[in-house]
Design a protein around this motif. Structure first.
Motif, PDB file in Angstrom:
ATOM      1  N   ILE A 222      37.496  53.378  78.274  1.00  0.00           N
ATOM      2  CA  ILE A 222      36.646  52.604  77.552  1.00  0.00           C
ATOM      3  C   ILE A 222      36.044  53.831  76.595  1.00  0.00           C
ATOM      4  CG2 ILE A 222      34.507  51.871  77.376  1.00  0.00           C
ATOM      5  CD1 ILE A 222      35.397  49.329  79.111  1.00  0.00           C
ATOM      6  N   VAL A 223      35.374  54.562  77.855  1.00  0.00           N
ATOM      7  CA  VAL A 223      34.551  55.802  77.142  1.00  0.00           C
ATOM      8  C   VAL A 223      35.478  57.351  76.262  1.00  0.00           C
ATOM      9  CG1 VAL A 223      33.218  58.146  77.636  1.00  0.00           C
ATOM     10  CG2 VAL A 223      33.103  55.813  78.731  1.00  0.00           C
ATOM     11  N   GLY A 224      36.681  57.126  76.749  1.00  0.00           N
ATOM     12  CA  GLY A 224      37.958  58.798  76.355  1.00  0.00           C
ATOM     13  C   GLY A 224      38.262  57.537  74.536  1.00  0.00           C
ATOM     14  N   LEU A 225      38.418  56.181  74.606  1.00  0.00           N
ATOM     15  CA  LEU A 225      39.056  55.427  73.433  1.00  0.00           C
ATOM     16  C   LEU A 225      37.583  55.939  72.784  1.00  0.00           C
ATOM     17  CD1 LEU A 225      41.086  53.534  74.968  1.00  0.00           C
ATOM     18  CD2 LEU A 225      42.363  54.718  73.330  1.00  0.00           C
ATOM     19  N   THR A 226      36.709  55.343  72.680  1.00  0.00           N
ATOM     20  CA  THR A 226      35.273  55.397  71.822  1.00  0.00           C
ATOM     21  C   THR A 226      34.879  56.122  71.521  1.00  0.00           C
ATOM     22  OG1 THR A 226      34.966  53.398  73.631  1.00  0.00           O
ATOM     23  CG2 THR A 226      33.244  53.866  71.876  1.00  0.00           C
ATOM     24  N   LEU A 227      34.618  57.630  72.494  1.00  0.00           N
ATOM     25  CA  LEU A 227      34.580  59.103  71.228  1.00  0.00           C
ATOM     26  C   LEU A 227      35.653  59.185  70.581  1.00  0.00           C
ATOM     27  CD1 LEU A 227      33.386  60.976  74.738  1.00  0.00           C
ATOM     28  CD2 LEU A 227      31.858  59.970  72.978  1.00  0.00           C
ATOM     29  N   LEU A 228      36.704  59.778  71.337  1.00  0.00           N
ATOM     30  CA  LEU A 228      38.071  59.545  70.175  1.00  0.00           C
ATOM     31  C   LEU A 228      38.151  58.965  68.546  1.00  0.00           C
ATOM     32  CD1 LEU A 228      40.735  61.273  69.566  1.00  0.00           C
ATOM     33  CD2 LEU A 228      42.038  59.360  70.479  1.00  0.00           C
ATOM     34  N   ILE A 229      38.355  57.374  68.901  1.00  0.00           N
ATOM     35  CA  ILE A 229      38.095  56.762  67.925  1.00  0.00           C
ATOM     36  C   ILE A 229      36.604  56.786  66.775  1.00  0.00           C
ATOM     37  CG2 ILE A 229      38.313  54.212  67.058  1.00  0.00           C
ATOM     38  CD1 ILE A 229      40.230  54.871  67.837  1.00  0.00           C
ATOM     39  N   TYR A 230      35.347  57.184  67.453  1.00  0.00           N
ATOM     40  CA  TYR A 230      34.192  57.343  66.370  1.00  0.00           C
ATOM     41  C   TYR A 230      34.366  58.853  66.228  1.00  0.00           C
ATOM     42  CZ  TYR A 230      29.419  58.263  66.222  1.00  0.00           C
ATOM     43  OH  TYR A 230      28.354  58.196  65.192  1.00  0.00           O
ATOM     44  N   GLY A 231      35.030  59.870  66.646  1.00  0.00           N
ATOM     45  CA  GLY A 231      34.868  61.570  66.496  1.00  0.00           C
ATOM     46  C   GLY A 231      35.733  60.942  64.817  1.00  0.00           C
ATOM     47  N   THR A 249      32.624  65.282  69.533  1.00  0.00           N
ATOM     48  CA  THR A 249      33.212  63.878  69.952  1.00  0.00           C
ATOM     49  C   THR A 249      34.576  63.594  70.315  1.00  0.00           C
ATOM     50  OG1 THR A 249      31.237  63.519  68.650  1.00  0.00           O
ATOM     51  CG2 THR A 249      33.115  61.977  69.450  1.00  0.00           C
ATOM     52  N   VAL A 250      35.477  63.868  69.085  1.00  0.00           N
ATOM     53  CA  VAL A 250      36.444  63.757  69.536  1.00  0.00           C
ATOM     54  C   VAL A 250      37.673  64.542  70.787  1.00  0.00           C
ATOM     55  CG1 VAL A 250      39.398  64.315  68.367  1.00  0.00           C
ATOM     56  CG2 VAL A 250      37.977  63.950  66.843  1.00  0.00           C
ATOM     57  N   LEU A 251      37.141  66.036  70.683  1.00  0.00           N
ATOM     58  CA  LEU A 251      36.993  67.339  72.165  1.00  0.00           C
ATOM     59  C   LEU A 251      36.864  66.334  73.176  1.00  0.00           C
ATOM     60  CD1 LEU A 251      38.619  69.702  73.046  1.00  0.00           C
ATOM     61  CD2 LEU A 251      36.724  70.845  73.076  1.00  0.00           C
ATOM     62  N   ALA A 252      35.373  65.682  73.173  1.00  0.00           N
ATOM     63  CA  ALA A 252      35.190  64.684  74.333  1.00  0.00           C
ATOM     64  C   ALA A 252      35.875  63.708  74.463  1.00  0.00           C
ATOM     65  CB  ALA A 252      33.430  64.484  74.261  1.00  0.00           C
ATOM     66  N   GLY A 253      35.994  62.902  73.897  1.00  0.00           N
ATOM     67  CA  GLY A 253      37.484  62.263  74.370  1.00  0.00           C
ATOM     68  C   GLY A 253      39.144  62.048  74.463  1.00  0.00           C
ATOM     69  N   LEU A 254      39.436  63.067  73.870  1.00  0.00           N
ATOM     70  CA  LEU A 254      40.579  63.991  75.074  1.00  0.00           C
ATOM     71  C   LEU A 254      40.179  64.542  76.141  1.00  0.00           C
ATOM     72  CD1 LEU A 254      41.897  65.864  71.723  1.00  0.00           C
ATOM     73  CD2 LEU A 254      42.574  63.455  72.443  1.00  0.00           C
ATOM     74  N   VAL A 255      39.309  65.136  76.019  1.00  0.00           N
ATOM     75  CA  VAL A 255      38.957  65.715  77.498  1.00  0.00           C
ATOM     76  C   VAL A 255      38.533  64.193  78.756  1.00  0.00           C
ATOM     77  CG1 VAL A 255      37.198  67.076  79.382  1.00  0.00           C
ATOM     78  CG2 VAL A 255      37.662  67.767  77.083  1.00  0.00           C
ATOM     79  N   VAL A 256      37.663  62.732  78.510  1.00  0.00           N
ATOM     80  CA  VAL A 256      38.127  62.348  79.058  1.00  0.00           C
ATOM     81  C   VAL A 256      39.372  62.058  79.234  1.00  0.00           C
ATOM     82  CG1 VAL A 256      36.479  60.078  79.246  1.00  0.00           C
ATOM     83  CG2 VAL A 256      35.232  61.825  78.510  1.00  0.00           C
ATOM     84  N   LEU A 257      40.125  61.483  78.640  1.00  0.00           N
ATOM     85  CA  LEU A 257      40.923  60.508  78.630  1.00  0.00           C
ATOM     86  C   LEU A 257      42.430  61.243  79.173  1.00  0.00           C
ATOM     87  CD1 LEU A 257      41.790  59.749  74.852  1.00  0.00           C
ATOM     88  CD2 LEU A 257      41.497  57.884  76.789  1.00  0.00           C
ATOM     89  N   ALA A 258      42.571  62.975  79.210  1.00  0.00           N
ATOM     90  CA  ALA A 258      42.712  63.555  80.116  1.00  0.00           C
ATOM     91  C   ALA A 258      42.373  63.661  81.163  1.00  0.00           C
ATOM     92  CB  ALA A 258      42.747  65.108  80.100  1.00  0.00           C
ATOM     93  N   GLY A 259      41.133  63.317  81.383  1.00  0.00           N
ATOM     94  CA  GLY A 259      40.348  62.863  83.102  1.00  0.00           C
ATOM     95  C   GLY A 259      41.161  61.784  83.644  1.00  0.00           C
ATOM     96  N   PHE A 260      41.177  60.837  82.506  1.00  0.00           N
ATOM     97  CA  PHE A 260      41.883  59.477  83.505  1.00  0.00           C
ATOM     98  C   PHE A 260      43.351  59.365  83.659  1.00  0.00           C
ATOM     99  CE2 PHE A 260      44.497  55.673  81.416  1.00  0.00           C
ATOM    100  CZ  PHE A 260      44.152  54.708  82.308  1.00  0.00           C
TER     101      PHE A 260
END
Length: 533
Positions: A222-231, A249-260
C-alpha cells in the motif's frame, strides 16, 4: 513453475454454478461497466466542471487533474490488498462491499459543493472501485472451467469497449439536459441493480488454504504503490519530474516496493509469491498491459481536447467519435482466443502491439481540417489492436496462477494497468503541456506576465483568455490550435515508441504457440465434467 497445461486440473466447478455461469458473467459485467463507465464519462465532463458556477464548479486545471487522480491514487494503491482480501475473506463479500461504497461515493460526488469536495468523494469512489475490479475477474476464473476461461475473459475485455462507447455518449446526453452532477448520479441505478443481482446469483469463493496473514507485505504494498503513484501524478501536474518533491517521492515508492519484493521472497507465507514473475507468460503479459495502457491513457487525455477545443465538437459528438474504438474491442476481444489458438499468444499480441503503434503514428495525420473519417478509421484499428493485446495478455496472467489465487492475479493485472495508465497521463500529459507552452509562448508575448502564464497552461486556458479579451483575443485562436496540434503530434509519436517497446517485450519473452502435446479443449472439458459427477 509448472505450466497450467501440464499441471493437474484445478478442482472442478460445482455443477450448480457451472450451469448458470453465463448469467453470473452477465451480472459481473454490470459492476465492470459501472467502474469503467464512470471514468469515461468524467473525461467528457471535465470541460463543464471547469466552467464557473452555477454551470460547473469553476475547477482549475490542477483541480481537474486531481478529480481524476484522487480516484487513481486510491484505486491503484489498494488494488493488490483488495485482491488478497478477496482470496481470503471471499470474493463475493469483497465485491458487494466495493459496489456499495462506489455507489455511496457516486452520490456524494454528484452533490459536491466545491472542487475540494469532489476530489475527496472521487477518492471514496476509488476505494470502492479497488474492491470491485479484481473480484470480477477472480470470480470469472472460479465459475468457468479452463477451456472456457479465454472466451469469458474476452467478453470481460470487450465489455470495457462497451463502457468506452456508452460513457462519453451518456455523459454528453446528460450534460445537454442536466447539471454536471448527473454524470455521477447515473451510476446509482446500475449499482443498485448489480447489488441485488449479485446477492442472489453470484456464488462466493475463496482460497481454501490462505495461510497466515502477511501484514508487513500488505502494508509495504500500500505504502509503496501510493508513494509511486503520487510522485508520478505530482510530476505530471508540475510538468517537472526533476523537482525534489517528485523524484524523492517516486524514489521512496520504488525503495518501499523493492523492500516488499525482498520481504515476499524471504517470507514463508508471502502475500504475493514473486516467483510467479519467473513465468515468462506472466511477466511479459504484465509488462505488455502496462506499456499499452501507458500509451493509451496519455492519448485519451489529449484526444478530448482535440475533438472539442480544436475541432469544435460538442461533448456528445466527441463521445460518438469514440464508437469505432469501442465497437472494435466489442467485436474482436471475445474472438481473440480463436486467433491465439491458431497462431499463439506471442504472434497475436505482437501483431496487436504493431497495429496499436501504427495507429499512434497515424495520429500524425490529424490536423485542424482532416476529414473525420480518418480519425474514425484510426480509432477502429486501434480498438482492433488493443483487443488482440488485452485478451491474450490477461489470459496469460490469469492462467499462470492457480485458481485459488485468482484474486491476487487479477490484482496484479489491474495494478500494472493502473500504474501504466497513471504514468501515461502524467508523463505524456507533461510532455503535451511543456511542448504546448513552448510553442505558444511567442504568441503570448504581448500579454501581461500573469495573464501570459495563465494562458500558456493549456489550449483551454488560451482560448479562455482569448474569449475574455474580446475581438483582440481572436488573434490567439489559430496559434493555440497550431501549438496544440504540434504538441499532440509529439505526444502521439512518443506513445508509438512506448507501444513499440511493448511489442519487443512480447516478441522476446512471451512464449510462442503451445506444443502440440497440450490437451485439447474437448479433453479438458470431458475431464472436468467427469470430475463433477
Amino acid at each position: 513453475m509448472a505450466s497450467p497445461l501440464s499441471a493437474p486440473l484445478s478442482p472442478p466447478v460445482p455443477e450448480a454454478v457451472h450451469r448458470r455461469r453465463w448469467v453470473i458473467l452477465t451480472v459481473l459485467l454490470l459492476s465492470l461497466l459501472v467502474v469503467v463507465l464512470d471514468n469515461s464519462i468524467l473525461n467528457v465532463a471535465m470541460k463543464t466542471i471547469a466552467t464557473p458556477a452555477p454551470t460547473g464548479l469553476g475547477a482549475t486545471q490542477s483541480q481537474l487533474e486531481w478529480a481524476i487522480n484522487a480516484y487513481t491514487l486510491v484505486f491503484a494503491g489498494l488494488l493488490f490488498t483488495a485482491g488478497l482480501l478477496g482470496d481470503r475473506l471471499g470474493r463475493k463479500k469483497v465485491l458487494l462491499f466495493g459496489m456499495l461504497l462506489f455507489g455511496v461515493g457516486s452520490v456524494l460526488s454528484a452533490f459536491s459543493g466545491s472542487s475540494g469536495q469532489l476530489i475527496v468523494f472521487r477518492a471514496v469512489m476509488g476505494f470502492g472501485g479497488a474492491f470491485v475490479l479484481p473480484a470480477t475477474l477472480a470470480i470469472i476464473m472460479n465459475v468457468f472451467e479452463r477451456e472456457e476461461q479465454p472466451k469469458a475473459i474476452g467478453i470481460w475485455t470487450g465489455a470495457v469497449g462497451l463502457a468506452i462507447a456508452i460513457g462519453p455518449i451518456t455523459g454528453g446526453l446528460l450534460l445537454q439536459h442536466f447539471w454536471w452532477g448527473s454524470v455521477f448520479l447515473v451510476n446509482v441505478p446500475i449499482v443498485v441493480a448489480a447489488l441485488i443481482a449479485m446477492v442472489f446469483i453470484v456464488p462466493d469463493s475463496r482460497d481454501p488454504n490462505p495461510g497466515r496473514l502477511d501484514p508487513v507485505g500488505v502494508l509495504l504494498s500500500i505504502v509503496g504503490l501510493t508513494l509511486l503513484i503520487y510522485g508520478i501524478i505530482k510530476g505530471g501536474q508540475l510538468a517537472d519530474f526533476t523537482a525534489p518533491q517528485v523524484w524523492l517521492t517516486v524514489l521512496a515508492g520504488l525503495v518501499v516496493l523493492a523492500g516488499f519484493v525482498v520481504h515476499e521472497r524471504r517470507s514463508d507465507h508471502p502475500a504475493l509469491d514473486v516467483g510467479y514473475f519467473r513465468d515468462p507468460r506472466f511477466s511479459a503479459a504484465v509488462g505488455a498491459i502496462a506499456l499499452v495502457f501507458f500509451a493509451l491513457m496519455g492519448v485519451t487525455f489529449f484526444m478530448v481536447f482535440y475533438t472539442q477545443s480544436v475541432r469544435g465538437y460538442s461533448a456528445l459528438q466527441s463521445g460518438e467519435l469514440l464508437l469505432p474504438l469501442a465497437a472494435a474491442q466489442m467485436i474482436f476481444a471475445p474472438r481473440a482466443r480463436l486467433v491465439v489458438d491458431r497462431f499463439g499468444a506471442r504472434a497475436v499480441c505482437g501483431a496487436g502491439m504493431a497495429l496499436v503503434t501504427a495507429t499512434f503514428l497515424g495520429f500524425l495525420l490529424l490536423g485542424q481540417d482532416t476529414p473525420v473519417w480518418v480519425l474514425e478509421v484510426l480509432f477502429f484499428l486501434q480498438g482492433t489492436g488493443m483487443a488482440h493485446v488485452m485478451t491474450p495478455a490477461t489470459v496469460s496472467i490469469m492462467t499462470a496462477l492457480p485458481r485459488e489465487k485468482a484474486g491476487s492475479g487479477s490484482a496484479v493485472n489491474n495494478t500494472f494497468r493502473q500504474v501504466g495508465g497513471a504514468l501515461g497521463i502524467a508523463i505524456l500529459g507533461s510532455l503535451l503541456s511543456a511542448t504546448y507552452r513552448d510553442r505558444i509562448s511567442g504568441s503570448l508575448s504581448t500579454l501581461p506576465p500573469g495573464l501570459r502564464h495563465t494562458a500558456g497552461e493549456s489550449i483551454e486556458a488560451t482560448l479562455g483568455v482569448a474569449a475574455r479579451l474580446g475581438p483582440p483575443g481572436k488573434a490567439l485562436v489559430q496559434p493555440a490550435n497550431d501549438a496544440f496540434l504540434h504538441a499532440m503530434h509529439i505526444t502521439a509519436a512518443t506513445s508509438a515508441g512506448v507501444t513499440l517497446a511493448g511489442m519487443a517485450v512480447v516478441l522476446l519473452f512471451l512464449p510462442g504457440k503451445e506444443a502440440t502435446g497440450r490437451p485439447s479443449g474437448d479433453e479438458v472439458k470431458a475431464a472436468a465434467a467427469e470430475a463433477r459427477q
